[in-house]
Design a protein around this motif. Structure first.
Motif, mmCIF file in Angstrom:
data_model
loop_
_atom_site.group_PDB
_atom_site.id
_atom_site.type_symbol
_atom_site.label_atom_id
_atom_site.label_comp_id
_atom_site.label_asym_id
_atom_site.label_seq_id
_atom_site.Cartn_x
_atom_site.Cartn_y
_atom_site.Cartn_z
ATOM 1 N N ALA A 1 9.795 -2.959 20.659
ATOM 2 C CA ALA A 1 11.034 -2.174 20.576
ATOM 3 C C ALA A 1 12.132 -2.971 19.874
ATOM 4 C CB ALA A 1 11.488 -1.744 21.970
ATOM 5 N N ASP A 2 12.232 -4.272 20.166
ATOM 6 C CA ASP A 2 13.212 -5.125 19.481
ATOM 7 C C ASP A 2 12.962 -5.127 17.972
ATOM 8 O OD1 ASP A 2 14.524 -5.912 21.820
ATOM 9 O OD2 ASP A 2 13.381 -7.778 22.010
ATOM 10 N N ILE A 3 11.701 -5.229 17.572
ATOM 11 C CA ILE A 3 11.349 -5.243 16.147
ATOM 12 C C ILE A 3 11.775 -3.944 15.489
ATOM 13 C CG2 ILE A 3 9.409 -5.206 14.525
ATOM 14 C CD1 ILE A 3 7.989 -7.165 16.546
ATOM 15 N N LEU A 4 11.441 -2.820 16.108
ATOM 16 C CA LEU A 4 11.812 -1.524 15.540
ATOM 17 C C LEU A 4 13.319 -1.362 15.457
ATOM 18 C CD1 LEU A 4 9.222 0.820 17.258
ATOM 19 C CD2 LEU A 4 9.354 0.266 14.822
ATOM 20 N N TYR A 5 14.011 -1.708 16.529
ATOM 21 C CA TYR A 5 15.457 -1.537 16.560
ATOM 22 C C TYR A 5 16.144 -2.422 15.515
ATOM 23 C CZ TYR A 5 20.201 -0.975 18.195
ATOM 24 O OH TYR A 5 21.548 -0.688 18.266
ATOM 25 N N ALA A 6 15.720 -3.680 15.431
ATOM 26 C CA ALA A 6 16.334 -4.596 14.472
ATOM 27 C C ALA A 6 16.054 -4.163 13.039
ATOM 28 C CB ALA A 6 15.819 -6.013 14.700
ATOM 29 N N SER B 1 4.869 9.957 5.099
ATOM 30 C CA SER B 1 5.540 9.199 4.046
ATOM 31 C C SER B 1 7.065 9.180 4.168
ATOM 32 C CB SER B 1 5.134 9.743 2.677
ATOM 33 O OG SER B 1 5.490 11.101 2.565
ATOM 34 N N THR B 2 7.584 9.665 5.298
ATOM 35 C CA THR B 2 9.015 9.539 5.561
ATOM 36 C C THR B 2 9.181 8.797 6.880
ATOM 37 O OG1 THR B 2 9.157 11.641 6.761
ATOM 38 C CG2 THR B 2 9.538 11.717 4.353
ATOM 39 N N VAL B 3 10.345 8.213 7.079
ATOM 40 C CA VAL B 3 10.565 7.427 8.300
ATOM 41 C C VAL B 3 10.361 8.289 9.545
ATOM 42 C CG1 VAL B 3 12.267 6.138 9.651
ATOM 43 C CG2 VAL B 3 12.102 5.766 7.188
ATOM 44 N N ASP B 4 10.889 9.510 9.548
ATOM 45 C CA ASP B 4 10.766 10.332 10.753
ATOM 46 C C ASP B 4 9.315 10.701 11.047
ATOM 47 O OD1 ASP B 4 10.931 11.983 8.455
ATOM 48 O OD2 ASP B 4 11.667 13.679 9.619
ATOM 49 N N THR B 5 8.539 11.093 10.032
ATOM 50 C CA THR B 5 7.146 11.448 10.307
ATOM 51 C C THR B 5 6.316 10.205 10.640
ATOM 52 O OG1 THR B 5 6.540 11.428 7.952
ATOM 53 C CG2 THR B 5 7.218 13.548 8.914
ATOM 54 N N PHE B 6 6.655 9.057 10.037
ATOM 55 C CA PHE B 6 5.963 7.814 10.353
ATOM 56 C C PHE B 6 6.187 7.441 11.826
ATOM 57 C CE2 PHE B 6 5.666 3.195 10.629
ATOM 58 C CZ PHE B 6 4.456 2.950 9.987
ATOM 59 N N LEU B 7 7.436 7.517 12.267
ATOM 60 C CA LEU B 7 7.747 7.188 13.669
ATOM 61 C C LEU B 7 7.132 8.194 14.630
ATOM 62 C CD1 LEU B 7 11.445 6.016 13.269
ATOM 63 C CD2 LEU B 7 9.436 4.573 13.696
ATOM 64 N N GLU B 8 7.106 9.466 14.257
ATOM 65 C CA GLU B 8 6.453 10.481 15.100
ATOM 66 C C GLU B 8 4.948 10.214 15.198
ATOM 67 O OE1 GLU B 8 7.697 14.074 13.187
ATOM 68 O OE2 GLU B 8 9.677 14.032 14.140
ATOM 69 N N GLY B 9 4.344 9.826 14.081
ATOM 70 C CA GLY B 9 2.932 9.464 14.103
ATOM 71 C C GLY B 9 2.680 8.256 14.980
ATOM 72 N N ASP C 1 0.830 -1.197 0.000
ATOM 73 C CA ASP C 1 0.000 0.000 0.000
ATOM 74 C C ASP C 1 0.868 1.252 0.000
ATOM 75 O OD1 ASP C 1 -2.709 1.296 0.271
ATOM 76 O OD2 ASP C 1 -1.734 2.070 2.077
ATOM 77 N N PHE C 2 1.927 1.238 0.791
ATOM 78 C CA PHE C 2 2.836 2.390 0.815
ATOM 79 C C PHE C 2 3.475 2.604 -0.552
ATOM 80 C CE2 PHE C 2 7.080 4.258 1.428
ATOM 81 C CZ PHE C 2 6.703 5.477 1.975
ATOM 82 N N LYS C 3 3.958 1.534 -1.151
ATOM 83 C CA LYS C 3 4.623 1.656 -2.452
ATOM 84 C C LYS C 3 3.662 2.129 -3.546
ATOM 85 C CE LYS C 3 8.294 -1.702 -1.633
ATOM 86 N NZ LYS C 3 8.849 -3.021 -1.984
ATOM 87 N N ASN C 4 2.429 1.659 -3.492
ATOM 88 C CA ASN C 4 1.464 1.971 -4.544
ATOM 89 C C ASN C 4 0.647 3.234 -4.290
ATOM 90 O OD1 ASN C 4 2.186 -0.357 -5.988
ATOM 91 N ND2 ASN C 4 0.736 -1.599 -4.830
ATOM 92 N N ASN C 5 0.582 3.675 -3.041
ATOM 93 C CA ASN C 5 -0.278 4.800 -2.685
ATOM 94 C C ASN C 5 0.432 5.807 -1.793
ATOM 95 O OD1 ASN C 5 -2.734 3.632 -3.903
ATOM 96 N ND2 ASN C 5 -2.467 2.111 -2.296
#
Length: 82
Positions: A72-77, A35-43, A24-28
């Motif tokens: 947290a392990d999932i995000l960090y890895a 749509s950026t890693v920093d704004t996604f993580l802030e959201g 969905d991200f790739k197509n939409n």
């Protein structure tokens, strides 16, 4: 996509959802507010901080016993895993 979230019962279901989420991200991408890693993580941070209100407003049970360390392990890895 919300219908797919309701179906998640195990790791494989989550992986299927995650695959659909990535597609969905790739197509939409233009329809994503974060749509950026920093704004996604802030959201993500903001939603987690307020998530009890979401469940209460939707008349859903508020999740308990979430293993935040595993999340947290999932995000960090994911930072370095290919």
């Amino acid at each position: 996509m919300h219908e797919e979230i309701i179906k998640i019962k195990n790791k494989q279901d989550f992986l299927s959802f995650l695959n659909m989420f990535i597609k969905d991200f790739k197509n939409n991408k233009d329809s994503w507010g974060n749509s950026t890693v920093d704004t996604f993580l802030e959201g993500m941070e903001s939603w987690i901080d307020d998530m009890e209100g979401y469940y209460i407003n939707m008349n859903l049970p508020v999740p308990e016993n979430i293993d935040w360390k595993v999340f947290a392990d999932i995000l960090y890895a994911s930072k370095m895993y290919e």
